[in-house]
Design a protein around this motif. Structure first.
Motif, PDB file in Angstrom:
ATOM      1  N   GLU A  63       0.986  -1.264  -0.133  1.00  0.00           N
ATOM      2  CA  GLU A  63      -0.042  -0.145   0.057  1.00  0.00           C
ATOM      3  C   GLU A  63       0.800   1.271  -0.187  1.00  0.00           C
ATOM      4  O   GLU A  63       1.988   1.135   0.404  1.00  0.00           O
ATOM      5  CB  GLU A  63      -0.874  -0.078   1.327  1.00  0.00           C
ATOM      6  CG  GLU A  63      -1.788  -1.133   1.252  1.00  0.00           C
ATOM      7  CD  GLU A  63      -1.358  -2.306   2.418  1.00  0.00           C
ATOM      8  OE1 GLU A  63      -1.736  -2.947   3.025  1.00  0.00           O
ATOM      9  OE2 GLU A  63       0.145  -2.374   2.538  1.00  0.00           O
ATOM     10  N   CYS A 101      -2.897   0.401  -3.929  1.00  0.00           N
ATOM     11  CA  CYS A 101      -2.186  -0.952  -3.403  1.00  0.00           C
ATOM     12  C   CYS A 101      -1.772  -1.857  -4.698  1.00  0.00           C
ATOM     13  O   CYS A 101      -2.591  -2.065  -5.520  1.00  0.00           O
ATOM     14  CB  CYS A 101      -3.279  -2.016  -2.661  1.00  0.00           C
ATOM     15  SG  CYS A 101      -2.842  -3.387  -2.021  1.00  0.00           S
ATOM     16  N   TRP A 114     -10.334  -3.299   1.415  1.00  0.00           N
ATOM     17  CA  TRP A 114      -9.476  -2.219   2.047  1.00  0.00           C
ATOM     18  C   TRP A 114     -10.049  -2.304   3.414  1.00  0.00           C
ATOM     19  O   TRP A 114     -11.401  -2.431   3.609  1.00  0.00           O
ATOM     20  CB  TRP A 114      -9.888  -0.668   1.662  1.00  0.00           C
ATOM     21  CG  TRP A 114      -8.822  -0.377   0.468  1.00  0.00           C
ATOM     22  CD1 TRP A 114      -9.423  -0.596  -0.942  1.00  0.00           C
ATOM     23  CD2 TRP A 114      -7.567   0.126   0.320  1.00  0.00           C
ATOM     24  NE1 TRP A 114      -8.139   0.004  -1.695  1.00  0.00           N
ATOM     25  CE2 TRP A 114      -7.255   0.144  -0.661  1.00  0.00           C
ATOM     26  CE3 TRP A 114      -6.516  -0.061   1.370  1.00  0.00           C
ATOM     27  CZ2 TRP A 114      -6.060   0.642  -1.232  1.00  0.00           C
ATOM     28  CZ3 TRP A 114      -5.258   0.497   0.857  1.00  0.00           C
ATOM     29  CH2 TRP A 114      -5.109   0.709  -0.302  1.00  0.00           C
ATOM     30  N   TYR A 146      -4.434   1.830   7.316  1.00  0.00           N
ATOM     31  CA  TYR A 146      -5.350   1.168   6.146  1.00  0.00           C
ATOM     32  C   TYR A 146      -4.405  -0.083   5.592  1.00  0.00           C
ATOM     33  O   TYR A 146      -3.333   0.117   5.031  1.00  0.00           O
ATOM     34  CB  TYR A 146      -5.772   2.199   5.157  1.00  0.00           C
ATOM     35  CG  TYR A 146      -6.732   3.262   5.644  1.00  0.00           C
ATOM     36  CD1 TYR A 146      -6.596   4.138   6.601  1.00  0.00           C
ATOM     37  CD2 TYR A 146      -8.215   2.974   5.022  1.00  0.00           C
ATOM     38  CE1 TYR A 146      -7.592   4.895   7.177  1.00  0.00           C
ATOM     39  CE2 TYR A 146      -9.237   3.995   5.725  1.00  0.00           C
ATOM     40  CZ  TYR A 146      -8.812   4.664   6.512  1.00  0.00           C
ATOM     41  OH  TYR A 146      -9.946   5.578   7.023  1.00  0.00           O
ATOM     42  N   CYS A 156      -4.906  -3.181   2.553  1.00  0.00           N
ATOM     43  CA  CYS A 156      -5.460  -3.935   1.492  1.00  0.00           C
ATOM     44  C   CYS A 156      -5.412  -5.387   1.683  1.00  0.00           C
ATOM     45  O   CYS A 156      -4.350  -5.995   2.135  1.00  0.00           O
ATOM     46  CB  CYS A 156      -5.081  -3.199   0.062  1.00  0.00           C
ATOM     47  SG  CYS A 156      -3.481  -3.716  -0.416  1.00  0.00           S
TER      48      CYS A 156
END
Length: 125
Positions: free
Chosen positions: A6, A22, A36, A94, A96
């Protein structure tokens, strides 16, 4: 498995926008549904969005509907998360993830086998 990396996380002010990327490698990207997720400090990881292999079907968690958009470019082996109208509550790492099959009734509970290392998004007021 597919390897995922990412990027795009940074610090922004509330109301701002960011686009996360990503990039996948190692296996045929178009075989995978992509998702996500995010994890805020002291909280459990939560589902944010998912997209089907072709990119036609998209799923969103309620807190981000209307503000976030997931998309993919299979030619570039990349999935994106466009985030707008960011709120302080969006602050999180965050991630992925890739899955061989998205459960349409509960996309966040799909079996995601591959995960990236995460990218930090910080939204300040």
């Amino acid at each position: 498995q597919v390897q995922l990396v990412e990027s795009g996380g940074e610090s922004v002010q509330a109301g701002g926008s960011l686009r996360l990327s990503c990039v996948a490698s190692g296996r045929t990207f178009s075989y995978y549904g992509m998702g996500w997720f995010r994890q805020a400090p002291g909280k459990e990881r939560e589902f944010v969005a998912a997209i089907s292999r072709s990119g036609v079907i998209k799923y969103y968690a309620d807190p981000v509907k209307g503000r976030f958009t997931i998309s993919r470019d299979n030619a570039k082996n990349t999935v994106y998360l466009q985030m707008t109208s960011l709120e302080t509550e969006d602050t999180a790492v965050y991630y992925c993830a890739a899955t061989s099959a998205i459960q349409s009734g509960s996309p966040g509970r799909s079996r995601f086998d591959s995960w990236g290392q995460g990218t930090q998004v910080t939204v300040s007021s």
